[in-house]
Design a protein around this motif. Sequence first.
Motif, PDB file in Angstrom:
ATOM      1  N   VAL A  98      45.694  24.471 -59.717  1.00 38.16           N
ATOM      2  CA  VAL A  98      46.524  24.952 -58.621  1.00 38.16           C
ATOM      3  C   VAL A  98      45.635  25.516 -57.523  1.00 38.16           C
ATOM      4  N   PHE A  99      46.160  25.513 -56.314  1.00 35.13           N
ATOM      5  CA  PHE A  99      45.532  26.221 -55.203  1.00 35.13           C
ATOM      6  C   PHE A  99      46.614  26.576 -54.198  1.00 35.13           C
ATOM      7  N   GLY A 100      46.309  27.542 -53.330  1.00 39.09           N
ATOM      8  CA  GLY A 100      47.312  28.039 -52.406  1.00 39.09           C
ATOM      9  C   GLY A 100      46.999  27.724 -50.961  1.00 39.09           C
ATOM     10  N   LEU A 101      48.033  27.427 -50.195  1.00 40.08           N
ATOM     11  CA  LEU A 101      47.928  27.189 -48.755  1.00 40.08           C
ATOM     12  C   LEU A 101      48.523  28.397 -48.037  1.00 40.08           C
ATOM     13  N   GLY A 102      47.722  29.035 -47.198  1.00 34.23           N
ATOM     14  CA  GLY A 102      48.147  30.259 -46.540  1.00 34.23           C
ATOM     15  C   GLY A 102      49.227  30.057 -45.496  1.00 34.23           C
ATOM     16  N   ARG A 103      49.747  31.159 -45.016  1.00 37.14           N
ATOM     17  CA  ARG A 103      50.818  31.161 -44.004  1.00 37.14           C
ATOM     18  C   ARG A 103      50.432  30.366 -42.771  1.00 37.14           C
ATOM     19  N   ASP A 104      49.183  30.470 -42.339  1.00 35.53           N
ATOM     20  CA  ASP A 104      48.721  29.803 -41.126  1.00 35.53           C
ATOM     21  C   ASP A 104      47.645  28.761 -41.432  1.00 35.53           C
ATOM     22  N   ALA A 105      47.764  28.100 -42.572  1.00 38.25           N
ATOM     23  CA  ALA A 105      46.807  27.062 -42.943  1.00 38.25           C
ATOM     24  C   ALA A 105      46.740  25.996 -41.846  1.00 38.25           C
ATOM     25  N   PRO A 106      45.550  25.454 -41.586  1.00 36.56           N
ATOM     26  CA  PRO A 106      45.410  24.436 -40.545  1.00 36.56           C
ATOM     27  C   PRO A 106      46.123  23.138 -40.912  1.00 36.56           C
ATOM     28  N   GLY A 149      36.146  26.832 -50.494  1.00 39.95           N
ATOM     29  CA  GLY A 149      34.950  27.525 -50.949  1.00 39.95           C
ATOM     30  C   GLY A 149      35.054  28.112 -52.341  1.00 39.95           C
ATOM     31  N   ARG A 150      36.124  27.826 -53.058  1.00 41.34           N
ATOM     32  CA  ARG A 150      36.324  28.376 -54.396  1.00 41.34           C
ATOM     33  C   ARG A 150      36.367  27.256 -55.432  1.00 41.34           C
ATOM     34  N   ARG A 151      35.639  27.439 -56.510  1.00 39.91           N
ATOM     35  CA  ARG A 151      35.723  26.515 -57.631  1.00 39.91           C
ATOM     36  C   ARG A 151      37.075  26.707 -58.316  1.00 39.91           C
ATOM     37  N   VAL A 152      37.825  25.635 -58.434  1.00 46.27           N
ATOM     38  CA  VAL A 152      39.180  25.698 -58.966  1.00 46.27           C
ATOM     39  C   VAL A 152      39.159  25.449 -60.470  1.00 46.27           C
ATOM     40  N   LEU A 153      39.823  26.331 -61.197  1.00 49.72           N
ATOM     41  CA  LEU A 153      39.917  26.189 -62.645  1.00 49.72           C
ATOM     42  C   LEU A 153      40.805  24.994 -62.986  1.00 49.72           C
ATOM     43  N   ILE A 154      40.337  24.174 -63.929  1.00 46.66           N
ATOM     44  CA  ILE A 154      41.102  23.014 -64.378  1.00 46.66           C
ATOM     45  C   ILE A 154      41.386  23.179 -65.863  1.00 46.66           C
ATOM     46  N   TRP A 173      59.881  40.446 -53.580  1.00 42.89           N
ATOM     47  CA  TRP A 173      59.172  39.585 -54.533  1.00 42.89           C
ATOM     48  C   TRP A 173      58.085  38.841 -53.781  1.00 42.89           C
ATOM     49  N   ALA A 174      56.832  39.045 -54.201  1.00 39.59           N
ATOM     50  CA  ALA A 174      55.683  38.408 -53.558  1.00 39.59           C
ATOM     51  C   ALA A 174      54.963  37.515 -54.560  1.00 39.59           C
ATOM     52  N   ALA A 175      54.187  36.567 -54.042  1.00 37.48           N
ATOM     53  CA  ALA A 175      53.389  35.675 -54.882  1.00 37.48           C
ATOM     54  C   ALA A 175      52.037  35.453 -54.220  1.00 37.48           C
ATOM     55  N   ASN A 176      51.032  35.230 -55.058  1.00 36.19           N
ATOM     56  CA  ASN A 176      49.678  35.017 -54.556  1.00 36.19           C
ATOM     57  C   ASN A 176      48.937  33.977 -55.367  1.00 36.19           C
ATOM     58  N   TRP A 177      48.007  33.282 -54.707  1.00 41.46           N
ATOM     59  CA  TRP A 177      46.930  32.564 -55.385  1.00 41.46           C
ATOM     60  C   TRP A 177      45.662  33.321 -55.013  1.00 41.46           C
ATOM     61  N   PHE A 178      45.152  34.112 -55.937  1.00 43.20           N
ATOM     62  CA  PHE A 178      44.099  35.077 -55.642  1.00 43.20           C
ATOM     63  C   PHE A 178      44.541  35.940 -54.452  1.00 43.20           C
ATOM     64  N   ASP A 179      43.782  35.961 -53.367  1.00 41.50           N
ATOM     65  CA  ASP A 179      44.163  36.816 -52.230  1.00 41.50           C
ATOM     66  C   ASP A 179      44.986  36.080 -51.184  1.00 41.50           C
ATOM     67  N   HIS A 198      37.573  19.103 -52.353  1.00 38.80           N
ATOM     68  CA  HIS A 198      36.364  18.412 -52.817  1.00 38.80           C
ATOM     69  C   HIS A 198      36.464  18.187 -54.318  1.00 38.80           C
ATOM     70  N   ILE A 199      36.273  16.948 -54.736  1.00 40.89           N
ATOM     71  CA  ILE A 199      36.332  16.617 -56.159  1.00 40.89           C
ATOM     72  C   ILE A 199      35.066  15.865 -56.563  1.00 40.89           C
ATOM     73  N   ARG A 200      34.483  16.276 -57.671  1.00 40.48           N
ATOM     74  CA  ARG A 200      33.330  15.590 -58.249  1.00 40.48           C
ATOM     75  C   ARG A 200      33.754  15.068 -59.618  1.00 40.48           C
TER      76      ARG A 200
END
Length: 277
Positions: free
Chosen positions: A62-70, A50-55, A253-259, A76-78
């Motif tokens: 880049v994008f992040g996959l959470g701890r419990d990602a499905p 649901g987020r437009r990814v900066l290119i 030491w922590a890391a994030n992609w947005f939240d 989606h690419i246009r």
Amino acid sequence: MKCVFPAVGLAFAVFSVHAADRDLQLPDQLQQGQLVVGHAPKGAKIEFAGRRVLIGDDGVFVFGLGRDAPAEEKLHIRYSNGKANDVVLKIAKREYETEHVNGLPPHTVTPNPELMKRIERERARVAETRHRNDAREDFEQGFFDPVENARVSGLWGRQRIDNGKPMAPHFGLDFAVPNGTPIRATAPGVVTLAEMGMVLNGGIVVLDHGHGVSTTTIHMSRIDVKAGQKVKQGDIVGLAGATGRATGPHVHWAANWFDVPIDPALLPKSSDFAKAP
């Protein structure tokens, strides 16, 4: 900055769309907790979760996959010609152990209502730093550990039981080091928060590396940078300590992609990226 994908360590699969200039490049193996670095064809637009990814101008994203990602997610690419495609991502599941931590300051585990309000305000301030979406591509230099030759004392993603109380998962990688150990900037970036005295975090420094990627070190005994300051990889940002919710001196030491919390152990390393020819 020109994006040159890793020569080793991160293999890439190419999702071909008829012409070479329409190739989408992604790692061929994905797992929960991973920061995914990809390359998009010129003029493409990408959305994930649901987020437009900066290119970047060089096509990096880049994008992040959470701890419990499905097990499956869609990217989606246009393309520049108006055609669109959903790329199905296969995500490997990880197993997380339960970790019991005792001896923490009781007020940091079971705070009274007034202290809890302060904790929520401090959490909101930290969360605010993770809204940035700068076009800088500092993350392309890769990351190294915040301290050298240190023993890892706590793994990312483990379910925590603090002083016998079930808590949120441990979203950090812990390094056991003596009090006063220098802490390095793990990649170039901009300081978005530098503050001592938080209830849970103690001394905290947040660095923004562009494209929504940030790293955080907490429990610090001293801070040597200030908000808005640019740092180079390896610059000393402060000293390790045991401030906040901690039983002894260490670097969290922590890391994030947005939240989205990301496993620092899965961040691309400095050695993963080949130098541009």
